[in-house]
Design an enzyme around this catalytic site. Structure first.
Site, short mmCIF file in Angstrom:
data_model
loop_
_atom_site.label_atom_id
_atom_site.label_comp_id
_atom_site.label_asym_id
_atom_site.label_seq_id
_atom_site.Cartn_x
_atom_site.Cartn_y
_atom_site.Cartn_z
N GLY A 1 47.69 13.75 39.07
CA GLY A 1 49.00 13.20 38.77
C GLY A 1 49.17 11.75 39.17
O GLY A 1 49.84 10.98 38.46
N THR A 2 48.59 11.34 40.28
CA THR A 2 48.78 9.95 40.74
C THR A 2 48.18 8.97 39.75
O THR A 2 48.81 7.96 39.39
CB THR A 2 48.16 9.77 42.14
OG1 THR A 2 48.89 10.57 43.07
CG2 THR A 2 48.20 8.32 42.57
N ALA B 1 46.13 19.92 38.19
CA ALA B 1 45.73 21.33 38.13
C ALA B 1 45.95 22.06 39.45
O ALA B 1 46.27 23.25 39.47
CB ALA B 1 44.26 21.44 37.71
N HIS B 2 45.76 21.37 40.57
CA HIS B 2 45.82 22.06 41.86
C HIS B 2 47.23 22.48 42.26
O HIS B 2 47.41 23.19 43.24
CB HIS B 2 45.17 21.21 42.96
CG HIS B 2 45.97 20.01 43.36
ND1 HIS B 2 46.60 19.92 44.57
CD2 HIS B 2 46.21 18.83 42.73
CE1 HIS B 2 47.20 18.74 44.68
NE2 HIS B 2 46.98 18.06 43.58
N THR C 1 32.69 9.29 32.90
CA THR C 1 32.27 10.65 32.55
C THR C 1 33.32 11.66 32.99
O THR C 1 33.82 11.61 34.12
CB THR C 1 30.93 10.98 33.23
OG1 THR C 1 29.95 10.02 32.80
CG2 THR C 1 30.46 12.38 32.86
N GLN D 1 55.22 18.79 39.58
CA GLN D 1 55.70 20.01 40.24
C GLN D 1 56.22 21.06 39.26
O GLN D 1 56.53 22.19 39.68
CB GLN D 1 56.79 19.67 41.26
CG GLN D 1 56.31 18.91 42.47
CD GLN D 1 55.41 19.73 43.39
OE1 GLN D 1 55.44 20.96 43.37
NE2 GLN D 1 54.60 19.05 44.19
N CYS E 1 51.05 13.96 50.19
CA CYS E 1 50.24 12.75 50.00
C CYS E 1 50.45 11.76 51.15
O CYS E 1 49.70 10.81 51.27
CB CYS E 1 50.57 12.09 48.67
SG CYS E 1 50.27 13.18 47.26
#
Length: 379
Positions: free
Chosen positions: A70-71, A199-200, A236, A178, A328
């Site tokens: 996201g960042t 994803a996390h 990649t 979120q 974060c």
């Protein structure tokens, strides 16, 4: 017994996601940019993952660009939309994630944009009337407002903000980290030009995310150095991360109704037990309002105490993993910028509990008892 209630920071990996990822860790190792059969097989898997995500969000596959999370996605959309469209004004709020707030402040310090901060009400919700006034005064701006706050859980009326932005020809970016995987996003019906995901946050792997960029509002690349991601992000691809991301989102949509019901029940249980157990307890923002906040987040406001500075440390000693603000910044010495903005003079303690499909009612009870013990209240 250890209890994990910090799911807004990161969620445990779903075993089904791990199984989907395993072949691309051990067997299908080709570089997706290679033209031989090993590479083509991996390329096909990436494109299949992209297509699945697009189907779930009701957009086109070409509008999904994979990122490290996201960042990066927030940075890319903000920086590149300003560059691509010559935007001179950013409208945002003081309780955005640092991936947004720090980015726009850095661009302002470089003289690239002016920032207009939208007012917030006493609960931390965006003042939509003030937002419209800012848009009237500054049409064709970049509006960057998060769909749901990661600390207090307040949810923005993203559809209404999107309609405002359309009326004033504004570019609308929303940090949806979120909410993706927890709410249905029909991108054919929301006037948003860019959203982000990690994803996390919904039981996928760390280090994988995406940004949605609406096809009629394309932006310049943020990361150069290769033709990957349709010339939008050099480097990649994180192949098994992408595979895990798509599988995690697929599971989230498949099981969303059941998980929402389960997690809402946990949150309501904790609210009721805390109110019954700790005199003077309240909740930051609107986090105890199930209709106006994330069902996954509860930010508890504790009575004043000399012990509040050590509350998270002491909860950890009792086997409870929770947070005091944005994960974060969890290693930083300063307090939450969100709570500092909304409650600048408060001396009360704060604990953010956040839930997932794997949490159980008895874990909520253990956490409430631990918190009551630390507040010296008999449970």
């Amino acid at each position: 017994m250890r209890v994990y209630l910090d799911n807004a920071a990161t969620t445990p990996l779903d075993p089904e996601v791990f199984e989907a990822m395993k072949p691309f860790m051990l067997e299908d190792f080709g570089n997706p940019s290679s033209t031989h059969s090993h590479g083509r097989k991996v390329r096909a898997a990436i494109e299949s993952a992209r297509k699945k995500i697009a189907e779930l969000l009701n957009c086109t596959a070409g509008e999904i660009i994979f990122t490290s999370g996201g960042t990066e996605a927030d940075n890319a959309i903000i920086t590149s939309s300003i560059q691509s469209y010559g935007l001179k004004t950013v409208i945002s709020s003081h309780i955005e994630h640092h991936a947004v707030e720090n980015t726009v402040e850095t661009l302002a310090k470089r003289g690239l944009v002016n920032i207009k901060w939208v007012n917030l009400d006493e609960k931390g919700h965006v003042d939509l009337n003030h937002l419209e006034s800012l848009l009237k005064e500054n049409p064709q701006s970049l509006v960057s407002l998060m769909h749901a706050n990661n600390e207090i859980g307040n949810v923005l009326d993203i559809e209404r903000v999107g309609a405002m932005c359309k009326n004033y020809q504004a570019y609308f970016h929303s940090d949806t980290v979120q909410t993706v995987g927890h709410y249905v996003h029909d991108l054919s019906k929301i006037n948003v030009h860019g959203i982000t995901a990690a994803a996390h946050k919904f039981h996928g792997p760390k280090g994988a995310g995406f940004m949605f960029i609406r096809k009629d509002k394309k932006i310049a690349p943020f990361v150069y150095g290769g033709a990957q991601e349709r010339n939008m992000r050099g480097g990649t691809e994180n192949v098994y991360g992408i595979i895990g991301l798509a599988k995690a989102l697929e599971i989230a949509y498949r099981e969303m109704a059941d998980h929402k019901k389960h997690i809402e029940e946990l949150k309501i249980r904790m609210v009721h037990k805390l109110k019954a157990t700790i005199p003077g307890v309240s909740f930051h923002g609107d986090s105890d309002n199930i209709e106006r906040s994330l069902y996954t987040v509860l930010n508890v406001c504790l009575p004043e105490s000399e012990e509040n500075d050590m509350i998270l440390f002491n909860l950890d000693l009792q086997g409870i993993s929770a947070s005091g603000g944005s994960a974060c910044s969890s290693g930083a010495t300063q307090g939450s910028h969100v709570l500092g903005t909304l409650y600048p003079d408060s001396k009360r303690g704060a604990v953010r509990f956040s839930f997932s499909k794997y949490n159980k009612p008895e874990e909520v009870d253990v956490a409430v008892k631990a918190l009551a013990d630390l507040c010296k209240i008999p449970a």
